[in-house]
Design a protein around this motif. Structure first.
Motif, PDB file in Angstrom:
ATOM      1  N   TYR A 164      15.420  -6.041 -70.099  1.00  0.00           N
ATOM      2  CA  TYR A 164      14.358  -6.029 -71.107  1.00  0.00           C
ATOM      3  C   TYR A 164      13.304  -4.977 -70.765  1.00  0.00           C
ATOM      4  O   TYR A 164      12.943  -4.145 -71.596  1.00  0.00           O
ATOM      5  N   ALA A 165      12.815  -4.996 -69.540  1.00  0.00           N
ATOM      6  CA  ALA A 165      11.751  -4.072 -69.125  1.00  0.00           C
ATOM      7  C   ALA A 165      12.232  -2.622 -69.108  1.00  0.00           C
ATOM      8  O   ALA A 165      11.439  -1.705 -69.328  1.00  0.00           O
ATOM      9  N   ALA A 166      13.504  -2.414 -68.888  1.00  0.00           N
ATOM     10  CA  ALA A 166      14.044  -1.045 -68.862  1.00  0.00           C
ATOM     11  C   ALA A 166      13.833  -0.339 -70.199  1.00  0.00           C
ATOM     12  O   ALA A 166      13.685   0.882 -70.242  1.00  0.00           O
ATOM     13  N   ARG A 167      13.765  -1.102 -71.284  1.00  0.00           N
ATOM     14  CA  ARG A 167      13.548  -0.511 -72.607  1.00  0.00           C
ATOM     15  C   ARG A 167      12.176   0.142 -72.731  1.00  0.00           C
ATOM     16  O   ARG A 167      11.967   0.965 -73.614  1.00  0.00           O
ATOM     17  N   PHE A 168      11.245  -0.227 -71.861  1.00  0.00           N
ATOM     18  CA  PHE A 168       9.887   0.307 -71.893  1.00  0.00           C
ATOM     19  C   PHE A 168       9.617   1.200 -70.694  1.00  0.00           C
ATOM     20  O   PHE A 168       8.471   1.372 -70.282  1.00  0.00           O
ATOM     21  N   THR A 169      10.657   1.764 -70.109  1.00  0.00           N
ATOM     22  CA  THR A 169      10.537   2.541 -68.882  1.00  0.00           C
ATOM     23  C   THR A 169      11.013   3.963 -69.132  1.00  0.00           C
ATOM     24  O   THR A 169      12.129   4.178 -69.602  1.00  0.00           O
ATOM     25  N   ASP A 170      10.162   4.941 -68.823  1.00  0.00           N
ATOM     26  CA  ASP A 170      10.524   6.344 -69.012  1.00  0.00           C
ATOM     27  C   ASP A 170      11.336   6.897 -67.846  1.00  0.00           C
ATOM     28  O   ASP A 170      12.145   7.799 -68.028  1.00  0.00           O
ATOM     29  N   ALA A 171      11.099   6.359 -66.639  1.00  0.00           N
ATOM     30  CA  ALA A 171      11.811   6.875 -65.462  1.00  0.00           C
ATOM     31  C   ALA A 171      11.864   5.806 -64.381  1.00  0.00           C
ATOM     32  O   ALA A 171      10.990   4.938 -64.293  1.00  0.00           O
ATOM     33  N   PHE A 172      12.899   5.891 -63.565  1.00  0.00           N
ATOM     34  CA  PHE A 172      13.053   5.033 -62.389  1.00  0.00           C
ATOM     35  C   PHE A 172      13.070   5.931 -61.160  1.00  0.00           C
ATOM     36  O   PHE A 172      13.683   7.001 -61.184  1.00  0.00           O
ATOM     37  N   ILE A 173      12.416   5.486 -60.111  1.00  0.00           N
ATOM     38  CA  ILE A 173      12.438   6.199 -58.829  1.00  0.00           C
ATOM     39  C   ILE A 173      12.888   5.197 -57.778  1.00  0.00           C
ATOM     40  O   ILE A 173      12.235   4.174 -57.572  1.00  0.00           O
ATOM     41  N   GLY A 174      13.996   5.485 -57.120  1.00  0.00           N
ATOM     42  CA  GLY A 174      14.507   4.596 -56.085  1.00  0.00           C
ATOM     43  C   GLY A 174      14.225   5.136 -54.700  1.00  0.00           C
ATOM     44  O   GLY A 174      14.107   6.344 -54.513  1.00  0.00           O
ATOM     45  N   VAL A 175      14.130   4.226 -53.747  1.00  0.00           N
ATOM     46  CA  VAL A 175      13.870   4.641 -52.372  1.00  0.00           C
ATOM     47  C   VAL A 175      15.107   5.261 -51.724  1.00  0.00           C
ATOM     48  O   VAL A 175      15.003   5.917 -50.699  1.00  0.00           O
ATOM     49  N   SER A 176      16.265   5.064 -52.348  1.00  0.00           N
ATOM     50  CA  SER A 176      17.493   5.684 -51.842  1.00  0.00           C
ATOM     51  C   SER A 176      18.526   5.724 -52.966  1.00  0.00           C
ATOM     52  O   SER A 176      18.427   4.971 -53.938  1.00  0.00           O
ATOM     53  N   ALA A 177      19.509   6.574 -52.792  1.00  0.00           N
ATOM     54  CA  ALA A 177      20.600   6.647 -53.769  1.00  0.00           C
ATOM     55  C   ALA A 177      21.370   5.334 -53.801  1.00  0.00           C
ATOM     56  O   ALA A 177      21.757   4.864 -54.880  1.00  0.00           O
ATOM     57  N   ALA A 178      21.566   4.724 -52.642  1.00  0.00           N
ATOM     58  CA  ALA A 178      22.293   3.453 -52.588  1.00  0.00           C
ATOM     59  C   ALA A 178      21.547   2.361 -53.345  1.00  0.00           C
ATOM     60  O   ALA A 178      22.154   1.546 -54.050  1.00  0.00           O
ATOM     61  N   MET A 179      20.226   2.339 -53.240  1.00  0.00           N
ATOM     62  CA  MET A 179      19.428   1.340 -53.952  1.00  0.00           C
ATOM     63  C   MET A 179      19.553   1.559 -55.463  1.00  0.00           C
ATOM     64  O   MET A 179      19.726   0.610 -56.225  1.00  0.00           O
ATOM     65  N   CYS A 180      19.499   2.803 -55.890  1.00  0.00           N
ATOM     66  CA  CYS A 180      19.653   3.117 -57.325  1.00  0.00           C
ATOM     67  C   CYS A 180      21.029   2.719 -57.824  1.00  0.00           C
ATOM     68  O   CYS A 180      21.155   2.127 -58.901  1.00  0.00           O
ATOM     69  N   ASP A 181      22.066   3.023 -57.061  1.00  0.00           N
ATOM     70  CA  ASP A 181      23.425   2.662 -57.451  1.00  0.00           C
ATOM     71  C   ASP A 181      23.587   1.159 -57.591  1.00  0.00           C
ATOM     72  O   ASP A 181      24.171   0.665 -58.553  1.00  0.00           O
ATOM     73  N   ALA A 182      23.039   0.391 -56.639  1.00  0.00           N
ATOM     74  CA  ALA A 182      23.139  -1.059 -56.685  1.00  0.00           C
ATOM     75  C   ALA A 182      22.359  -1.615 -57.869  1.00  0.00           C
ATOM     76  O   ALA A 182      22.811  -2.566 -58.525  1.00  0.00           O
ATOM     77  N   TYR A 183      21.231  -1.034 -58.154  1.00  0.00           N
ATOM     78  CA  TYR A 183      20.399  -1.460 -59.290  1.00  0.00           C
ATOM     79  C   TYR A 183      21.144  -1.259 -60.605  1.00  0.00           C
ATOM     80  O   TYR A 183      21.218  -2.159 -61.443  1.00  0.00           O
TER      81      TYR A 183
END
Length: 160
Positions: free
Chosen positions: A138-157
């Motif tokens: 739901y919240a992703a619909r109101f998000t312009d960008a995501f910043i992850g602390v690592s590539a692995a964290m982004c992939d898991a997300y």
């Protein structure tokens, strides 16, 4: 540029250290920075105002799920966004990420960023996983960008 960072808590941890380091860098580069946080700030952060970072406590924003309190927190955060007129709002931590992105809806040209420091739906009971994943979608619909602390964290997300 006016930047607001929103955190569920300003404790003594990795996401707090990362966020404060970012805020300090932003101030050094001429930006106006505000840090909204739930609960009481850890003593190690007592000098942030002296470093040019405006710090505002949002006592209604608490870590455990508390629907009435959460609605009040979202309303208070939305009110602060309106008063501060930010160019960028950067959410950190799970509850602040959900409440802050919801509160940021409809702010026009304000850019909304969510920092992925941890997976809030990892190693919790299945009903919580389902709820947290739905809230993140739901919240992703109101998000312009995501910043992850690592590539692995982004992939898991993204996979979740």
């Amino acid at each position: 540029m006016r930047i607001i960072h929103v955190m569920t808590r300003l404790a003594n941890g990795g996401s707090e250290e990362n966020t404060v380091a970012t805020a300090r860098w932003q101030v050094r580069h001429g930006h106006t920075v505000t840090l909204l946080h739930g609960g009481a700030a850890h003593a190690q952060w007592h000098d942030l105002e002296a470093q040019g970072i405006q710090v505002i406590a949002v006592p209604e924003m608490i870590a455990p799920l508390a629907p009435r309190q959460d609605w009040r927190a979202a309303a208070r955060v939305k009110q602060m966004f309106g008063a501060l007129q930010p160019d960028v709002i950067h959410m950190h931590q799970s509850k602040a990420g959900i409440l802050g992105r919801r509160a940021a809806r409809g702010l026009g040209t304000t850019r909304v960023v969510h920092g992925i420091h941890v997976l809030n739906f990892d190693q919790v009971p299945r009903p919580h996983q389902t709820l947290y994943r739905a809230a993140e979608r739901y919240a992703a619909r109101f998000t312009d960008a995501f910043i992850g602390v690592s590539a692995a964290m982004c992939d898991a997300y993204v996979a979740a």
